[in-house]
Design an enzyme around this catalytic site. Structure first.
Site, PDB file in Angstrom:
ATOM      1  CG  HIS A 142      48.787  51.091  46.320  1.00 36.42           C
ATOM      2  ND1 HIS A 142      48.432  50.571  45.090  1.00 36.42           N
ATOM      3  CD2 HIS A 142      49.458  50.087  46.958  1.00 36.42           C
ATOM      4  CE1 HIS A 142      48.867  49.332  44.987  1.00 36.42           C
ATOM      5  NE2 HIS A 142      49.491  49.018  46.110  1.00 36.42           N
ATOM      6  CG  HIS A 200      53.427  45.552  53.200  1.00 29.11           C
ATOM      7  ND1 HIS A 200      53.529  46.820  52.675  1.00 29.11           N
ATOM      8  CD2 HIS A 200      53.185  44.729  52.148  1.00 29.11           C
ATOM      9  CE1 HIS A 200      53.350  46.768  51.365  1.00 29.11           C
ATOM     10  NE2 HIS A 200      53.153  45.522  51.018  1.00 29.11           N
TER      11      HIS A 200
END
Length: 416
Positions: A258, A390
């Site tokens: 993150h 992703h």
């Protein structure tokens, strides 16, 4: 104004024609793998390690949205065969996953209806993203889907006084969970940047700025390790999920991936804002990146990023997840574009070599979603290969400008 390209100059890193060709081929390979995720009952389902649909697994909102988004990007990039995939996603979001009684979207559905009827900000952020990408791709129903999603975002999730979104409602919007989380806010930033580009509504870009500014402030006050979990008054909960540290969405401690993802998003936001961008966006992006690399890469002696660390930077969950490497690649490429610092291109080259050796599954397809601390295939946090989002974005990032966002940039002919 000439777009600020993510790609380094032609002498190094992602700029070489050979590597760009490799990225183009990898994007096509990922989309081909994901085609099997169409669920016969509607939406996109879970794929196992060989790309077979796990039909008994519920159709989840976030996964259906991500696949719709990827299919829309592939369509915009010239793959006409993905038009049907985008339409499948839009149809599922307007019908099967939509709550026609109370509004919003179920978190997951099965053969007999919702199996998880909570209204989650995380999933709803991806409805915004999917709808924006489908609209940019010109698909029927996308405008209505986006209008619906924005109405729900405005009325239910956005909190003007906080400058953040709340997390989880019950089905009828009567009970709001006390938990507040940074993960849902992170993906809301991504979605709002896309929404602003598609609609031209600057209000959503300013919301993305407010969210990002708050998160960077929390990180700066915590040695650049982002507090992820909060109570209803936005007081950090540093011990949250200590007993379940490997949670897929709410793990204990600092989540390395993150920090990398926020680094990229801060740069994207700065590029979108142009001369109006606060300097702390780029500064924060660099600090988050440095901290994530120092804490996460080869933290226990073996190559790869650990999933999470404690608040002193020591590894907690040492599994290597594919999405963390993908976000590392995207952040490194973006930082090179923004700064010209050779170290970012060097990181990119190191991590792409790692991905090529350990993650890209040229026999089974897609990327291996999880490796153990010795870089062997594992499935303790994630089973199968449900998600190409992703990885797909990671192979687009070096070929696109920092702004506008993915779908708009490709539609504008900026894919290099």
């Amino acid at each position: 104004m000439t777009p600020l390209l993510r790609t380094p100059d032609a002498s190094s890193g992602p700029a070489t024609p050979e590597h760009r060709a490799e990225l183009t081929a990898e994007a096509a390979r990922l989309v081909d793998f994901a085609r099997s995720s169409v669920h016969p009952d509607g939406g996109f389902g879970w794929l196992d390690d060989q790309g077979r649909l796990v039909r008994e697994h519920p159709v989840e909102l976030w996964l259906t949205c991500r696949m719709t988004h990827v299919a829309a990007l592939a369509l915009l990039a010239g793959d006409e065969s993905t038009a049907a995939l985008v339409d499948e996603g839009v149809r599922a979001l307007r019908c099967r996953l939509h709550d026609d009684v109370h509004g919003g979207w179920y978190a997951a559905v099965g053969p007999d209806g919702p199996v998880k009827d909570a209204k989650e900000s995380y999933g709803h952020s991806f409805v915004l993203l999917a709808a924006s990408s489908a609209l940019r791709a010109g698909r029927d129903g996308a405008r209505e889907l986006l209008d619906d999603a924005l109405a729900v975002h405005d009325a239910r999730f956005w909190r003007e006084d906080d400058g953040l979104v709340v997390d989880v409602w019950d089905r009828g919007w009567t009970e709001l969970e006390d938990y507040r989380g940074v993960n849902a806010n992170m993906h809301t930033v991504e979605a709002l940047l896309a929404v602003a580009d598609v609609t031209g509504d600057e209000r959503y870009r300013q919301r993305a700025l407010r969210i990002t500014t708050r998160v960077l402030g929390w990180a700066a006050g915590n040695d650049w390790r982002i507090p992820e979990h909060f109570d209803s008054s936005w007081t950090p909960l540093p011990d949250y999920n200590r007993a379940d540290p490997g949670h897929q969405f709410r793990p204990y401690g600092a989540t390395v991936g993150h920090a990398l993802e926020w680094s990229r998003l801060a740069l994207d936001l700065a590029a979108a804002l142009g001369e109006q961008a606060p300097r702390e966006l780029r500064d924060g992006a660099e600090q988050l990146f440095r901290g994530a690399v120092a804490d996460g890469w080869a933290a226990d002696g073996a190559d790869g990023f650990v999933y999470t660390t404690d608040w002193d930077g020591s590894p907690v969950v040492r599994q290597r997840l594919h999405w963390v490497v993908a976000e590392g690649l995207a952040a490194a490429s973006s930082l090179f574009a923004a700064t010209g610092e050779p170290s970012y291109a060097e990181h990119y080259a190191t991590w792409w070599a790692y991905a090529r050796e350990h993650l890209l599954d040229l026999e089974g397809g897609s990327w291996r979603h999880e490796l153990d601390p010795e870089n062997r295939p594992a499935a303790t946090v994630w089973s199968g290969k449900p998600d190409v989002y992703h990885a797909y974005q990671a192979v687009l990032v070096p070929r696109l400008p920092l702004a506008p966002s993915f779908a708009t940039a490709i539609a504008d002919g900026l894919l290099d």
